[in-house]
Design a protein around this motif. Structure first.
Motif, PDB file in Angstrom:
ATOM      1  N   GLU A   1       0.845  -1.195   0.000  1.00  0.00           N
ATOM      2  CA  GLU A   1       0.000   0.000   0.000  1.00  0.00           C
ATOM      3  C   GLU A   1       0.882   1.248   0.000  1.00  0.00           C
ATOM      4  OE1 GLU A   1      -3.767  -0.381   2.491  1.00  0.00           O
ATOM      5  OE2 GLU A   1      -2.391  -1.695   3.582  1.00  0.00           O
TER       6      GLU A   1
ATOM      7  N   ARG B   1       0.021   4.614   1.631  1.00  0.00           N
ATOM      8  CA  ARG B   1      -0.027   4.747   3.083  1.00  0.00           C
ATOM      9  C   ARG B   1       1.367   4.955   3.684  1.00  0.00           C
ATOM     10  NH1 ARG B   1      -1.755   0.956   6.471  1.00  0.00           N
ATOM     11  NH2 ARG B   1      -2.480   2.612   7.869  1.00  0.00           N
TER      12      ARG B   1
ATOM     13  N   ASP C   1       1.577   7.541   6.524  1.00  0.00           N
ATOM     14  CA  ASP C   1       0.868   7.079   7.726  1.00  0.00           C
ATOM     15  C   ASP C   1       1.648   5.988   8.448  1.00  0.00           C
ATOM     16  OD1 ASP C   1      -1.185   8.818   7.161  1.00  0.00           O
ATOM     17  OD2 ASP C   1      -2.441   7.307   6.184  1.00  0.00           O
TER      18      ASP C   1
ATOM     19  N   THR D   1      -3.572  -1.327  11.020  1.00  0.00           N
ATOM     20  CA  THR D   1      -4.285  -0.289  11.775  1.00  0.00           C
ATOM     21  C   THR D   1      -4.001  -0.368  13.273  1.00  0.00           C
ATOM     22  OG1 THR D   1      -6.264  -1.683  11.978  1.00  0.00           O
ATOM     23  CG2 THR D   1      -6.134  -0.213  10.063  1.00  0.00           C
TER      24      THR D   1
END
Length: 394
Positions: A141, A144, A147, A253
């Motif tokens: 990803e 991301r 993040d 997450t």
């Protein structure tokens, strides 16, 4: 291990395997030990292990040195290494004794780590942590990237807690200093000889000579780019903040889990520099299928956020030090991989770096040249990002 020849991988592995068995027998008498796969490494000897019903990692360090250094004769011949290791393994100041103490301190401070489950005979046993690494998640990803990098750094806020600082001050691991490692490797005549031996076992002669020439120029530039004066007081740094040491066993997450700490006091930019160095290196050696630009943009956004509180001359100096330290770390690990004997199995990411060693050297040359010419750090940083994108686009 007979004679006075240099140690071979099989010699070191046999000694480490024996120590792992003896350590497990002392820690958990009566519980069977089964060794699984060995985890390829250029630094220490790591084995998957099962003790009783628990999956663990067993880790041994040869004299606190990298396996590459020992195999190249930094600690002497086979007999000298065996004799020295017998004493080193029982020392309370050995590398893994300090790492065990640091894992306990981090766990107490609320930083998620692969917990220490036992330490004896110089061998460290830790919980088995599995799951995607930072590199894996960025490749999957790339959008991301910012993040993920931000989450990794935020999860280390506990490093500055008093109980961690006290443990680190009592038993630091300064061996993970990027600047210190660079200056040890490339000091004087021995440094020149070290560069001249790059790639002897792993590259064809044409590629080898080209890499030796570029590394020599880059090292000379970096030695002139002094890292003083400091940007402020030292902080507790993780020390070995590599993407493969950051895992997400519970999914991207959730909070990450860290392994292999090398805590010490150091400059505030140290961890960010190491993280960027190894993330860029992974990007150049194994670019994501969707292209590197998204990852580079994410890294740029992460660093902008990381520097947000810095102003004026402090920001300029901090960024300059970050750039120099990034380059030093990349040179350090590239040269370690290129001097590894052919008989030492390399991790997959290290093999990828060796295969792209010429491209990595082009990157080092193009990024270090503006810094050596006195280009303002913010301009040099923007140029560096473009260079990484071009180099990683194949």
């Amino acid at each position: 291990m007979n004679g006075t020849a240099l140690p071979k991988p099989a010699d070191l592995f046999a000694l480490s395997t024996d120590r792992i068995h003896r350590a497990a027998a002392g820690l958990w008498p009566g519980e069977p030990l089964t060794l699984g796969d060995r985890v390829p490494s250029v630094t220490g000897y790591v084995h998957r292990a099962r003790v009783g019903g628990r999956d663990l990692f067993a880790k041994d360090s040869i004299l606190g040195l990298s396996l590459v250094s020992v195999l190249r004769g930094a600690a002497g011949d086979r007999e000298r290494v065996r004799a020295a290791q017998a004493a080193y393994a029982t020392s309370p100041s050995s590398l893994l004794a300090r790492e065990a103490a640091q894992l306990c301190a981090l766990d107490t401070a609320g930083v998620r780590v692969g917990r220490c489950t036992g330490y004896a005979c110089g061998v460290l046993f830790t919980e088995s942590v599995t799951g995607p690494t930072l590199t894996d998640l960025i490749a999957k990803e790339p959008e991301r990237t910012c993040d993920l990098l931000t989450a990794a750094m935020a999860a280390l806020d506990g490093l500055q807690r008093p109980q961690v600082a006290a443990r680190v001050d009592a038993a630091p691991i300064p061996e993970r200093s990027i600047d210190g490692t660079f200056r040890r490797k490339f000091n004087g005549v021995s440094g020149r000889l070290y560069i001249d031996r790059l790639g002897l076992d792993r590259l064809d002669e044409r590629s080898r000579q080209a890499i030796v020439a570029v590394v020599g120029v880059v090292v000379a530039r970096l030695l002139k780019l002094r890292l003083s004066p400091p940007t402020g007081p030292t902080v507790i740094v993780y020390g070995d903040l590599k993407p493969e040491h950051i895992l997400w066993p519970d999914g991207p997450t959730e909070a990450p889990v860290f392994i292999d700490p090398g805590l010490a006091r150091g400059p505030a930019h140290h961890d960010a520099a190491k993280l960027l160095s190894r993330t860029f290196l992974a990007l150049v050696s194994a670019p994501p299928v969707d292209g590197p630009a998204v990852v580079v943009d994410g890294i740029a956004a992460f660093l902008n956020d990381h520097m947000r509180a810095l102003r004026g001359a402090v920001r300029v100096l901090w960024l300059r030090r970050l750039l120099v330290t990034w380059l030093m770390d990349t040179v350090n690990i590239l040269c370690t991989y290129l001097t590894a004997p052919a008989a030492l199995p390399l991790p997959e990411h290290a093999r990828a770096v060796v295969e792209r060693a010429e491209a990595v050297c082009i990157l080092l040359d193009l990024v270090s040249a503006p810094l050596a010419a006195g280009t303002p750090p913010d301009v040099a940083w923007r140029l560096a990002l473009r260079t990484v994108t071009r180099t990683a686009t194949r």
